[in-house]
Design a protein around this motif. Structure first.
Motif, PDB file in Angstrom:
ATOM      1  N   SER A 185      72.827 -14.477 -18.930  1.00 52.50           N
ATOM      2  CA  SER A 185      72.978 -12.962 -19.075  1.00 52.50           C
ATOM      3  C   SER A 185      71.576 -12.527 -19.667  1.00 52.50           C
ATOM      4  O   SER A 185      70.995 -11.657 -19.173  1.00 52.50           O
ATOM      5  CB  SER A 185      73.940 -12.188 -19.830  1.00 52.50           C
ATOM      6  N   PRO A 189      67.524  -9.967 -15.053  1.00 54.11           N
ATOM      7  CA  PRO A 189      68.355  -9.636 -13.657  1.00 54.11           C
ATOM      8  C   PRO A 189      68.418 -10.673 -12.344  1.00 54.11           C
ATOM      9  O   PRO A 189      69.227 -10.897 -11.731  1.00 54.11           O
ATOM     10  CB  PRO A 189      67.315  -8.302 -13.224  1.00 54.11           C
ATOM     11  N   GLN A 192      71.684 -12.218 -12.630  1.00 56.64           N
ATOM     12  CA  GLN A 192      73.148 -11.411 -12.646  1.00 56.64           C
ATOM     13  C   GLN A 192      73.881 -11.733 -11.612  1.00 56.64           C
ATOM     14  O   GLN A 192      75.134 -11.705 -11.682  1.00 56.64           O
ATOM     15  CB  GLN A 192      72.637  -9.887 -12.352  1.00 56.64           C
TER      16      GLN A 192
END
Length: 290
Positions: A185, A189, A192
């Motif tokens: 995390s 991104p 993700q």
């Protein structure tokens, strides 16, 4: 006052001398001071220091920190297995081995390392504060990170190993998965798409409390058990029950009640901060503690 001091000294003489020279294990007052300073910082001093400052960018540190804890947790699990749980323990009534046997000393070492890792994990909350994610400092998170290390310290101080160490090994297994998730995390991104399994972390944590409670409950149904510290058995069972209730409530708030939000409301919530955060998950305003 002199009588109280004498009682304390007599009580501490019953502690395991093999762990006395390990860092943090000399006195409970040092540990108490660290935990009180931690609570003061995350609830008062830290938020005040950050009030007029921008959130710190700690993403690189967080990636390294989380994956370091993955490796440390894996090592702790391995040491617990090699110190007894795969090399002689019955997985039922296993007393603490207070001898100088190498395997017994190995259990002392990993019991201390487990306790020490809990103090490293206080950094989780410091990260929240420095990034101005104060909403993630919930009762559940703070209770887990302050009260339990205090309890685990006493467990390692008096009874490092035996039946009471099972929950520590299981907790470390869960932390391997949990900090791996947080590490991905924090990586940004691009990762993700690999985080679809966040819901299963809570399921794993709930399973942890069930497994630990079932294991420790054996004590109450045995005709006899030579485990030396029944008080630890009772505390483990109580903590397992409390955390099962707290995490069940988190599950309900996040994955049952939260799913009933209309899609538009869910999207709006995400823009208001109710999405995946490093070292914690926020859904519909409810925060999951490490």
């Amino acid at each position: 006052m002199e009588g109280i001091v004498t009682m304390y000294q007599d009580f501490m003489k019953k502690a395991d001398p093999r762990i006395a020279d390990y860092p943090l294990m000399q006195s409970p007052f040092l540990v108490m001071g660290i935990l009180l300073a931690y609570v003061y910082f995350v609830l008062s001093l830290g938020p005040r220091l950050m009030a007029n400052r921008k959130p710190l960018n700690l993403k690189k540190f967080m990636v390294l920190y989380n994956f370091f804890l993955v490796g440390l947790s894996l090592y702790i699990v391995y040491e617990f297995l090699m110190a007894g749980w795969l090399t002689g323990y019955t997985w039922r009534c296993d007393p603490v081995d207070f001898s100088q046997d190498p395997k017994a000393l190995r259990m002392v070492s990993v019991a201390w390392l487990f306790v020490f890792s809990k103090f490293i994990e206080l950094t989780d909350t410091v990260i929240f504060v420095l990034r101005k994610k104060n909403e993630q400092v919930t009762f559940l998170h703070l209770f887990h990170h302050s009260v339990l290390p205090w309890s685990w310290w006493w467990g390692a101080k008096f009874g490092p190993g035996g039946m009471g160490s099972f929950h520590a090994m299981i907790n470390s297994m869960v932390h391997v998965v949990m900090y791996f998730y947080y590490g991905l995390s924090a990586a940004g991104p691009a990762f993700q798409k690999y985080l679809w399994w966040k819901k299963h972390i809570t399921a794993i944590q709930l399973a942890q409390f069930v497994i630990v409670s079932v294991h420790i409950s054996q004590y109450y149904f045995m005709p006899s058990c030579q485990y030396q510290f029944p008080i630890f058995i009772h505390l483990i069972w109580i903590y397992g029950t409390i955390f099962f209730i707290l995490f069940s409530n988190f599950w309900y708030q996040s994955y049952t009640k939260g799913k009933r939000l209309p899609r538009v409301a869910q999207q709006a919530a995400q823009h208001n901060g109710s999405s995946i955060h490093e070292n914690g998950t926020v859904t519909n305003g409810k925060v999951k503690a490490n």
